[in-house]
Design a protein around this motif. Structure first.
Motif, short mmCIF file in Angstrom:
data_model
loop_
_atom_site.label_atom_id
_atom_site.label_comp_id
_atom_site.label_asym_id
_atom_site.label_seq_id
_atom_site.Cartn_x
_atom_site.Cartn_y
_atom_site.Cartn_z
N GLY A 131 0.83 -1.20 0.00
CA GLY A 131 0.00 0.00 0.00
C GLY A 131 0.86 1.25 0.00
N THR A 132 0.21 2.41 0.02
CA THR A 132 0.93 3.68 0.02
C THR A 132 0.44 4.53 1.18
OG1 THR A 132 -0.71 4.61 -1.51
CG2 THR A 132 1.29 3.72 -2.48
N PRO A 133 1.34 5.27 1.82
CA PRO A 133 0.94 6.10 2.95
C PRO A 133 0.01 7.23 2.51
CG PRO A 133 3.33 5.83 2.87
CD PRO A 133 2.78 5.28 1.59
N TYR A 134 -0.98 7.51 3.35
CA TYR A 134 -1.81 8.69 3.12
C TYR A 134 -0.96 9.91 3.42
CZ TYR A 134 -6.20 6.03 3.02
OH TYR A 134 -7.21 5.18 2.69
N ALA A 135 -1.25 11.01 2.75
CA ALA A 135 -0.51 12.26 2.98
C ALA A 135 -1.05 12.96 4.22
CB ALA A 135 -0.65 13.17 1.77
N GLY A 136 -0.18 13.70 4.87
CA GLY A 136 -0.61 14.52 6.00
C GLY A 136 0.27 14.33 7.21
N ALA A 137 0.43 15.40 7.96
CA ALA A 137 1.24 15.36 9.18
C ALA A 137 0.54 14.50 10.22
CB ALA A 137 1.45 16.76 9.71
N GLY A 138 1.27 13.64 10.85
CA GLY A 138 0.73 12.79 11.92
C GLY A 138 -0.11 11.63 11.41
N ILE A 139 -0.12 11.37 10.11
CA ILE A 139 -0.90 10.28 9.54
C ILE A 139 0.02 9.09 9.31
CG2 ILE A 139 -2.33 9.52 7.60
CD1 ILE A 139 -3.68 11.77 9.12
N THR A 140 -0.29 7.98 9.96
CA THR A 140 0.48 6.75 9.77
C THR A 140 -0.32 5.70 9.00
OG1 THR A 140 -0.25 5.82 11.87
CG2 THR A 140 1.79 7.12 11.90
N ALA A 141 -1.58 6.00 8.71
CA ALA A 141 -2.44 5.07 7.99
C ALA A 141 -1.90 4.83 6.59
CB ALA A 141 -3.87 5.61 7.93
N VAL A 142 -2.24 3.66 6.04
CA VAL A 142 -1.77 3.27 4.72
C VAL A 142 -2.98 2.95 3.83
CG1 VAL A 142 -0.40 1.57 3.44
CG2 VAL A 142 0.35 2.33 5.69
N ASP A 143 -2.97 3.48 2.61
CA ASP A 143 -4.03 3.23 1.64
C ASP A 143 -3.75 1.90 0.95
OD1 ASP A 143 -5.84 3.19 -0.42
OD2 ASP A 143 -5.25 5.11 -1.27
N HIS A 144 -4.64 0.94 1.17
CA HIS A 144 -4.48 -0.39 0.58
C HIS A 144 -5.46 -0.65 -0.55
CE1 HIS A 144 -2.24 -1.26 4.31
NE2 HIS A 144 -1.61 -2.11 3.54
N HIS A 145 -6.08 0.39 -1.11
CA HIS A 145 -7.09 0.18 -2.14
C HIS A 145 -6.52 -0.50 -3.39
CE1 HIS A 145 -10.42 2.08 -0.11
NE2 HIS A 145 -9.57 3.00 0.29
N GLN A 146 -5.27 -0.28 -3.71
CA GLN A 146 -4.66 -0.91 -4.87
C GLN A 146 -3.73 -2.06 -4.50
OE1 GLN A 146 -5.54 -0.09 -8.04
NE2 GLN A 146 -7.04 1.20 -7.01
N ALA A 147 -3.68 -2.40 -3.21
CA ALA A 147 -2.79 -3.46 -2.73
C ALA A 147 -3.50 -4.82 -2.75
CB ALA A 147 -2.31 -3.14 -1.32
N VAL A 148 -2.72 -5.87 -2.82
CA VAL A 148 -3.23 -7.23 -2.79
C VAL A 148 -3.00 -7.78 -1.38
CG1 VAL A 148 -2.95 -9.57 -3.72
CG2 VAL A 148 -2.66 -7.59 -5.21
N PRO A 149 -4.06 -8.14 -0.64
CA PRO A 149 -3.87 -8.73 0.68
C PRO A 149 -3.25 -10.13 0.54
CG PRO A 149 -6.17 -8.06 0.34
CD PRO A 149 -5.46 -7.95 -0.97
N VAL A 150 -2.18 -10.37 1.28
CA VAL A 150 -1.48 -11.65 1.22
C VAL A 150 -1.26 -12.17 2.63
CG1 VAL A 150 0.59 -12.88 0.44
CG2 VAL A 150 -0.26 -10.93 -0.88
#
Length: 108
Positions: free
Chosen positions: A32-51
């Motif tokens: 996945g790719t990190p969401y933008a923004g200060a203090g944001i540690t969440a990751v965008d997995h919309h285009q990622a393959v769960p394994v």
């Protein structure tokens, strides 16, 4: 589409090595790719393959078999059920909380 791999081998070291090689080779697909923004540690997995991965030896040793806490999502270190291993706990729900917290800090 989620993927699950069951590894086997003569030794625990062989199995661990195979899992590590898969994790290194597939990182760009599951990370996945990190969401933008200060203090944001969440990751965008919309285009990622769960394994998820496990070892045949763990499945056969667990009283619950494949339904037990014998799976690990690639990029993670804890053993979980298959559903938990394929879940995205650090994605959209975490982003919503962190973005709200960031907005509140800016207002204050």
């Amino acid at each position: 589409m989620p993927l699950a791999f069951v590894f086997t081998g003569k030794t625990a070291a062989q199995r661990a090595s195979r899992i590590q090689r898969l994790e290194q080779a597939a990182r760009r697909y599951f990370a996945g790719t990190p969401y933008a923004g200060a203090g944001i540690t969440a990751v965008d997995h919309h285009q990622a393959v769960p394994v998820a991965v496990t070892e045949l030896e763990q499945i056969t040793a667990d009283p619950e078999g494949a339904a037990g806490m014998v799976w690990r999502g690639l990029g993670r270190h804890e053993w979980q059920t298959l559903t938990e291993a394929l879940d995205n706990p650090d994605g959209d729900p975490l982003y919503a909380v962190q973005a709200d917290q960031a907005r509140r800090r800016q207002i204050a």
